[in-house]
Design a protein around this motif. Structure first.
Motif, PDB file in Angstrom:
ATOM      1  N   GLY A  58      17.028  10.562  43.869  1.00 38.55           N
ATOM      2  CA  GLY A  58      16.232   9.734  44.769  1.00 38.55           C
ATOM      3  C   GLY A  58      14.943   9.299  44.099  1.00 38.55           C
ATOM      4  N   THR A  59      14.303  10.230  43.357  1.00 33.15           N
ATOM      5  CA  THR A  59      13.077   9.896  42.633  1.00 33.15           C
ATOM      6  C   THR A  59      13.352   8.859  41.554  1.00 33.15           C
ATOM      7  OG1 THR A  59      12.379  12.159  43.027  1.00 33.15           O
ATOM      8  CG2 THR A  59      11.140  10.905  41.401  1.00 33.15           C
ATOM      9  N   TYR A 113      13.676   5.548  43.107  1.00 26.13           N
ATOM     10  CA  TYR A 113      12.364   5.034  43.519  1.00 26.13           C
ATOM     11  C   TYR A 113      11.688   4.341  42.337  1.00 26.13           C
ATOM     12  CZ  TYR A 113       7.381   5.218  44.699  1.00 26.13           C
ATOM     13  OH  TYR A 113       6.069   4.908  44.915  1.00 26.13           O
ATOM     14  N   GLU A 142      14.188   1.021  41.526  1.00 25.18           N
ATOM     15  CA  GLU A 142      14.261  -0.089  42.482  1.00 25.18           C
ATOM     16  C   GLU A 142      12.872  -0.520  42.974  1.00 25.18           C
ATOM     17  OE1 GLU A 142      16.744  -1.890  44.226  1.00 25.18           O
ATOM     18  OE2 GLU A 142      18.159  -1.335  42.674  1.00 25.18           O
ATOM     19  N   SER A 188       9.458  -0.517  45.668  1.00 25.09           N
ATOM     20  CA  SER A 188       9.313  -0.719  47.107  1.00 25.09           C
ATOM     21  C   SER A 188       9.740  -2.118  47.551  1.00 25.09           C
ATOM     22  CB  SER A 188       7.871  -0.450  47.519  1.00 25.09           C
ATOM     23  OG  SER A 188       7.011  -1.238  46.752  1.00 25.09           O
ATOM     24  N   PHE A 202      13.146   0.774  48.841  1.00 27.09           N
ATOM     25  CA  PHE A 202      12.898   2.134  48.355  1.00 27.09           C
ATOM     26  C   PHE A 202      11.385   2.341  48.274  1.00 27.09           C
ATOM     27  CE2 PHE A 202      17.091   1.017  47.098  1.00 27.09           C
ATOM     28  CZ  PHE A 202      17.821   2.185  47.054  1.00 27.09           C
ATOM     29  N   ASN A 203      10.692   2.271  49.437  1.00 30.59           N
ATOM     30  CA  ASN A 203       9.236   2.208  49.386  1.00 30.59           C
ATOM     31  C   ASN A 203       8.502   3.550  49.359  1.00 30.59           C
ATOM     32  OD1 ASN A 203       9.846   2.736  51.977  1.00 30.59           O
ATOM     33  ND2 ASN A 203       9.214   0.730  52.748  1.00 30.59           N
ATOM     34  N   SER A 204       9.224   4.658  49.312  1.00 34.24           N
ATOM     35  CA  SER A 204       8.589   5.958  49.080  1.00 34.24           C
ATOM     36  C   SER A 204       9.660   6.926  48.598  1.00 34.24           C
ATOM     37  CB  SER A 204       7.933   6.482  50.354  1.00 34.24           C
ATOM     38  OG  SER A 204       8.906   6.915  51.253  1.00 34.24           O
ATOM     39  N   ILE A 205       9.226   8.016  47.951  1.00 35.11           N
ATOM     40  CA  ILE A 205      10.225   8.971  47.449  1.00 35.11           C
ATOM     41  C   ILE A 205      11.025   9.597  48.585  1.00 35.11           C
ATOM     42  CG2 ILE A 205      10.563  11.112  46.159  1.00 35.11           C
ATOM     43  CD1 ILE A 205       8.391  10.271  44.279  1.00 35.11           C
ATOM     44  N   LYS A 231      11.948   8.376  51.336  1.00 32.66           N
ATOM     45  CA  LYS A 231      12.934   7.394  51.781  1.00 32.66           C
ATOM     46  C   LYS A 231      14.052   7.245  50.740  1.00 32.66           C
ATOM     47  CE  LYS A 231      12.775   3.414  54.751  1.00 32.66           C
ATOM     48  NZ  LYS A 231      11.921   2.364  55.302  1.00 32.66           N
ATOM     49  N   SER A 232      13.672   7.311  49.449  1.00 32.12           N
ATOM     50  CA  SER A 232      14.667   7.242  48.381  1.00 32.12           C
ATOM     51  C   SER A 232      15.597   8.446  48.431  1.00 32.12           C
ATOM     52  CB  SER A 232      13.970   7.220  47.014  1.00 32.12           C
ATOM     53  OG  SER A 232      13.639   5.918  46.641  1.00 32.12           O
ATOM     54  N   SER A 270       3.801   8.985  47.253  1.00 29.66           N
ATOM     55  CA  SER A 270       4.606   7.759  47.198  1.00 29.66           C
ATOM     56  C   SER A 270       4.638   7.045  48.545  1.00 29.66           C
ATOM     57  CB  SER A 270       6.024   8.084  46.728  1.00 29.66           C
ATOM     58  OG  SER A 270       6.747   8.718  47.758  1.00 29.66           O
TER      59      SER A 270
END
Lengths: 277, 277, 277, 277
Positions: free
Chosen positions: A169-170, A173, A176, A178, A182-185, A187-188, B48
């Motif tokens: 996910g990191t 981030y 891709e 934001s 993928f606007n925060s870790i 969320k990723s 993030s």
């Protein structure tokens, strides 16, 4: 003392009806409570549908109160019927019973707490106790044993999945960014779990070629590693089922020992010839 | 020489604390590092999230520096404590430790490298070493053996999945064309992997009847072939588990029969006392 | 005749290089062809990305011609090197080789046939033959046997899935209607396959309460029946793996029969005492 | 009486053709009906595609009537050919046959009932009976036995999944609220089933961080518990398959040893000729 004894009898009888299901009265009580729980769940569900609630708000409210009062009476009966009320009040089901009754009363005093009535859904768990569903799973509870035996392994596996999800996910981030959702870790990581578990909502999806490549790898990874928990449960359960297998039903005529291997000629406990009856 | 020896003792002690977990000091060190790693991951995650970072940017930055300095000290201690520092520096974890510390320093010199702090997530892998999670999976490591035994087969299987995805993705590119989102073969292959692995984002989906027919076939294919890796792991693991059957390795001193049940006292073939050697 | 013989030798040698992989020359040929195939696939992929094709169209075209000519030469060499060219021309790989070479030539004559170059992806299947991947799967090919043994059962299972999808898809067409995307039965069936296989694009999704209820049932059904193919392959493969198990490696000194059960004392074919050597 | 007997013969013959498939005539009848069913399904599908129906409405209508009349004749022949017509009329297939024929007639009288013609898809189930697909699954029907043996366990498992979905769906309703699509508990439960079964349409998806966290837990839960039904079927089926191990049921007439390999001629314990009884 006679009075005390009759009171005790009365209490014992109540306990039998409420907590046990061996007598016809106890069975009826359980069935009625089960129907009430199902009715209360359906009521909570219907109430949450706004166009139904607009029409039948007062009817729903009245039924809510009926169910709440019945559950309140049941709650106090349970406290009265048991010798050590603490055992019930602080038990798992005791707390759930309280949590599913109180919100309706709170809704008179405080606005906005009505939604908590939905906590009543937790009472559904009682279905397992009432129907004794575990009993249906198998006399020897092979499945439960298999799940217990594989619990640690599956936990470690799920922990590994979460760590992989955090790392990948990191990475996503960073790749891709934001601009593509993928606007925060966190969320990723959420997206990565959605992908690894093959759920795939599509609310966020990679748009850069590199992101789609990594996503493809994550998907194939998720597709491959689902084999691990499945393999664990299959193998453990096969193992549990097999223990009923390579042993025969012979009982030694001398020492009555059983569990002889198929093909054994002599008792493994006393040395008696098994077929010399 | 006395000085040298005491220095060596000091180095040995440090090595014990940092690299081992048998002493109370070593255990505490591992636990503290694990907590620091988790804290650093959570910090990176919170940073993030843009609306949190807008508010607490200076706090986050300060905490970043604290963690970076602690990790730097740990990194140099690890180099000092070991006899051959190369063994650590060029090891898997040594490189990860460096990669997770350097970006913060780089961010002073170069703008834009701060995002690389996210590489710190890789340190999570250390969880496995610290918690010795492998140990929990089973004394005999049956699962690890099963996964190793099926590694080649699963790799070939995944290679086959990728080749099928490339071929079917190309077919879909020809069928659907760029009007419906299938605007290049790599994207089509990506879509095909999304479908075969049953993830199904829906960011691209077939719109022509023929495309939907082929997609249906791909889905059913994916649904069917997931049985292959699962079957491999199940079977291999069942195989591994079976080796610890409830039979012991005793051989009868009289007739040499084996396959005695655990706890058997007499030979099941000739009746000889098994422990009367 | 000498000439004829030397020609035959030359042909034999060519056959060895092209069709076999035991000699260094044969191995090199296979590796070169494999690299050419991979290069051609990547080229086809890059060409299909419009912004790359706009830039490098002439380079791509040149490389296309190089690869096409190499493949053409390979194709004719394969025809020359074999005694009965028909065996190659009408074989599975012969047809694929032709299909992946011809489109480029056709593209000179006819506009629009260039896209067929993508058929070249089919040549990827040759990877299996060149790498002899089947060999990696297991000496005794247990997996292949297991898949063959479960082929019929899985086919029947997939047929059942398709029939269920047709019936439930039709039901959803009646329930949801064309207002919610279910605008024809084939599309409904497509949606039903998307749901049953747990792909779930979300391009079409139920919107009426009844539709969502039926969809929930279909999903739980799909979640449950995925156990069937998995169970079949697991069991068959476990079965195949087990055949290596309860038999020992003893060979009878009298009749040379093998496959003796573990613990057998006498040959099961001729009655010879196995341990009386 | 002669007349009566010949009538009986005629009825018997009709019964043989319609209900059995052992004679060439019976087989042909089954094949024709199967083709008619497939044709009628395809017809219903094509009719439902609006742009095809606009063009060929009259052709489709004519074909509909042909098929309906053939099915009507078949329906009455089935009633005439059987001795106790009730056994057919109220049987599962009898009701389906009626339901798939009547709607076309109703469509003359009532507008709007034509859509019910789609019920004809149910006739597809007859495929199983006509092709006797069950027979292909295995002589000993191991798979059917395994599914029967695991039926109760899988039902309890699916019930547990539904209860978990109701509880977690309610939680998500409280967490996400109606602003993010979770606008009623039934819809939340529907979303939860979509997530637990890893379908993941994405028509509704969590938007708050807490909602996404809970969704992640639900996904990992769903990913983990799919192992349960798979494990059950695998283990039960492995168990069923094992009963046809390559051992025969022969017992040695001399030493009574069993577990002889299929094809063994001599006892593996004492060397006695197994077939010299």
């Amino acid at each position: 003392m006679n009075n005390n004894s009759s009171q005790k009898n009365w209490k014992d009888k109540l306990h039998e009806i409420i907590y046990e299901a061996d007598t016809p009265a106890g069975k009826s009580f359980d069935v009625i409570i089960l129907i009430m729980i199902l009715a209360s769940i359906i009521l909570v569900m219907l109430e949450s549908v706004s166009y139904l609630n607009d029409k039948y708000a007062s009817l729903f409210n009245a039924l809510e109160w009926v169910i709440t009062i019945v559950f309140t009476i049941e709650y106090f009966l349970r406290i009265i019927a048991i010798n050590k009320p603490k055992n019930y009040i602080f038990s798992f089901f005791g707390i759930i019973d309280l949590l599913s009754t109180v919100p309706k009363y709170l809704s008179i005093l405080f606005v906005g707490t009505h939604a908590l009535v939905a906590l009543r859904a937790l009472r559904l768990l009682r279905v397992f106790r009432i129907l004794k569903l575990a009993r249906f799973i198998g006399e020897s509870n092979n499945l439960v044993k298999a799940l217990k035996a594989s619990r640690v392994k599956i936990s470690v596996f799920l922990l590994a999945v979460i760590i992989v999800a955090i790392i990948l996910g990191t990475v996503m981030y960073l790749v891709e960014g934001s601009d593509h959702g993928f606007n925060s870790i966190p969320k990723s990581v959420y997206w990565c779990i959605v992908t690894l578990t093959t759920v795939g909502y599509g609310d966020i999806s990679p748009e850069t070629p590199l992101g789609q490549l990594i996503a493809s790898i994550i998907m194939i990874l998720g597709y491959g590693i689902i084999a691990v928990p499945t393999g664990i449960v299959s193998a453990e359960y096969t193992q549990q089922v097999k223990h009923k297998m390579p042993l025969n039903t012979q009982h030694c005529s001398n020492c009555n020992a059983d569990n002889h291997l198929d093909g054994a000629k002599f008792c493994h406990k006393c040395g008696e010839d098994l077929y010399n009856e």
